[in-house]
Motif scaffolding. Structure first.
Motif, short mmCIF file in Angstrom:
data_model
loop_
_atom_site.label_atom_id
_atom_site.label_comp_id
_atom_site.label_asym_id
_atom_site.label_seq_id
_atom_site.Cartn_x
_atom_site.Cartn_y
_atom_site.Cartn_z
N VAL A 124 -51.76 -42.68 33.33
CA VAL A 124 -53.20 -42.86 33.46
C VAL A 124 -53.92 -41.84 32.58
O VAL A 124 -53.62 -40.64 32.62
N ASN A 125 -54.87 -42.32 31.79
CA ASN A 125 -55.62 -41.44 30.89
C ASN A 125 -56.41 -40.40 31.66
O ASN A 125 -56.89 -40.66 32.77
N GLU A 126 -56.57 -39.23 31.05
CA GLU A 126 -57.31 -38.14 31.69
C GLU A 126 -58.72 -38.56 32.06
O GLU A 126 -59.24 -38.16 33.10
N ASP A 127 -59.35 -39.39 31.23
CA ASP A 127 -60.72 -39.84 31.49
C ASP A 127 -60.81 -40.79 32.68
O ASP A 127 -61.88 -40.99 33.23
N ASP A 128 -59.69 -41.39 33.04
CA ASP A 128 -59.67 -42.40 34.11
C ASP A 128 -59.14 -41.88 35.44
O ASP A 128 -59.37 -42.49 36.48
N MET B 178 -59.59 -39.55 37.71
CA MET B 178 -60.39 -39.28 38.92
C MET B 178 -60.83 -40.57 39.60
O MET B 178 -60.79 -40.69 40.83
N ASP B 179 -61.25 -41.56 38.79
CA ASP B 179 -61.70 -42.82 39.37
C ASP B 179 -60.53 -43.60 39.96
O ASP B 179 -60.65 -44.21 41.03
N VAL B 180 -59.37 -43.58 39.28
CA VAL B 180 -58.19 -44.28 39.79
C VAL B 180 -57.76 -43.69 41.13
O VAL B 180 -57.54 -44.42 42.11
N LEU B 181 -57.66 -42.37 41.19
CA LEU B 181 -57.25 -41.72 42.43
C LEU B 181 -58.23 -42.00 43.56
O LEU B 181 -57.84 -42.28 44.70
N THR B 182 -59.50 -41.92 43.26
CA THR B 182 -60.53 -42.03 44.30
C THR B 182 -60.62 -43.44 44.88
O THR B 182 -60.62 -43.63 46.11
N LYS C 271 -73.90 -40.03 35.56
CA LYS C 271 -72.70 -40.53 34.88
C LYS C 271 -72.13 -41.77 35.56
O LYS C 271 -71.48 -42.59 34.93
N GLY C 272 -72.34 -41.87 36.86
CA GLY C 272 -71.87 -43.04 37.58
C GLY C 272 -70.38 -43.10 37.82
O GLY C 272 -69.83 -44.16 38.08
N ASP C 273 -69.71 -41.94 37.73
CA ASP C 273 -68.28 -41.90 38.00
C ASP C 273 -67.97 -40.70 38.89
O ASP C 273 -68.86 -39.95 39.27
N VAL C 274 -66.69 -40.52 39.22
CA VAL C 274 -66.31 -39.44 40.13
C VAL C 274 -66.57 -38.07 39.51
O VAL C 274 -67.03 -37.15 40.19
N GLN C 275 -66.31 -37.95 38.22
CA GLN C 275 -66.59 -36.69 37.54
C GLN C 275 -68.06 -36.31 37.71
O GLN C 275 -68.40 -35.17 38.02
N GLY C 276 -68.94 -37.29 37.54
CA GLY C 276 -70.38 -37.03 37.68
C GLY C 276 -70.75 -36.66 39.10
O GLY C 276 -71.60 -35.79 39.33
N LEU C 277 -70.12 -37.32 40.08
CA LEU C 277 -70.38 -37.01 41.49
C LEU C 277 -70.02 -35.56 41.78
O LEU C 277 -70.79 -34.82 42.42
N ILE C 278 -68.87 -35.13 41.30
CA ILE C 278 -68.40 -33.77 41.58
C ILE C 278 -69.23 -32.74 40.83
O ILE C 278 -69.55 -31.67 41.36
#
Length: 253
Positions: A36-40, A42-46, A123-130
């Protein structure tokens, strides 16, 4: 049990885990490493962890990996796409590789969590949430387990939420503030190991919400001031239970 004896057992378990002696040092989420790509990640895990309850974790993450590697279904891990997609299309994609098992409930949860994430930051993703809580667990808890709890079904529950924090720390570059707030994630294996160590009575094996809370509180209390966060002992305990409670004696000589 005297606290010193108890902590000696914990140190033995941690040593056994570090030396790969607990008969299953590969954790379910490890299948994602290098794929899994580094950019993906957090979203995959979550998103996948929102379905990780009363289910074989190894089979779940194998299904997740298959879906991620399939160009026809990889999009289910994009929070923005999922939040706006047709629920019937999402259902078909989730069921294809058995990421989702319940045709109605699982797509509903997946999309609700995706929308909760998307609406939580620019950002609309997990990284943005955190990033929106500045990597601080305290406001993240207040948000996901309090004011916006309805947006994060199952993921906001104490068992999955705390393990989610730990998994993100373990598989991404996240460094949490107030890390001591990550409590142990009391699933069946943790309950059994806790009883085996004598920290709690067998009554907690009923596994109800109150039992899990008792176990989490017990670990928080016994480890206070030791330099260990409760979540630090999760994986050793989990693997120890799966291994059938290997003897600790040889590591205490």
């Amino acid at each position: 049990m005297i606290k010193d004896e108890f902590l000696n057992n914990i140190k033995s378990l941690i040593k056994m885990h570090s030396e790969g002696l607990l008969g299953g040092e590969v954790m379910p989420e490890d299948v994602l490493i290098g794929v899994v790509n580094e950019d993906d990640i957090m979203d995959v895990l979550t998103l996948a962890m929102a379905l990780n309850y009363q289910r074989n974790s190894y089979k779940l993450w194998e299904a997740v990996l298959n879906a991620y590697q399939d160009d026809e279904t990889k999009w289910i891990f994009n929070t923005k796409v999922v939040a706006n997609c047709d629920i019937d299309i999402l259902r078909e994609a989730l069921l294809l590789h058995r990421v989702g098992l319940q045709p109605n409930r699982h797509p509903e949860i997946w999309q609700r969590v995706a929308r909760g994430i998307m609406n939580s930051s620019e950002k609309g993703d997990v990284q943005g949430l955190i990033e929106s809580v500045q990597f601080d667990i305290f406001p993240l808890k207040e948000f996901m387990q309090g004011t916006r709890k309805a947006d994060f079904p199952y993921l906001s529950g104490p068992k999955i939420f705390n393990y989610w924090l730990y998994v993100l720390e373990s598989y991404t570059n996240i460094s949490w503030s107030s890390r001591e707030l990550i409590t142990i994630a009391p699933d069946t294996h943790i309950l059994k190991a806790t009883v085996k160590l004598g920290l709690c009575s067998e009554e907690v094996l009923n596994g109800g919400a109150a039992d899990r809370k008792v176990v989490a509180n017990a670990w928080e209390t016994v480890l206070k001031g030791t330099g260990l966060a409760p979540i630090d002992v999760h994986t050793p305990l989990w693997l120890w239970s799966r291994a059938g409670f290997t003897s600790l004696l040889e590591f205490q000589k």
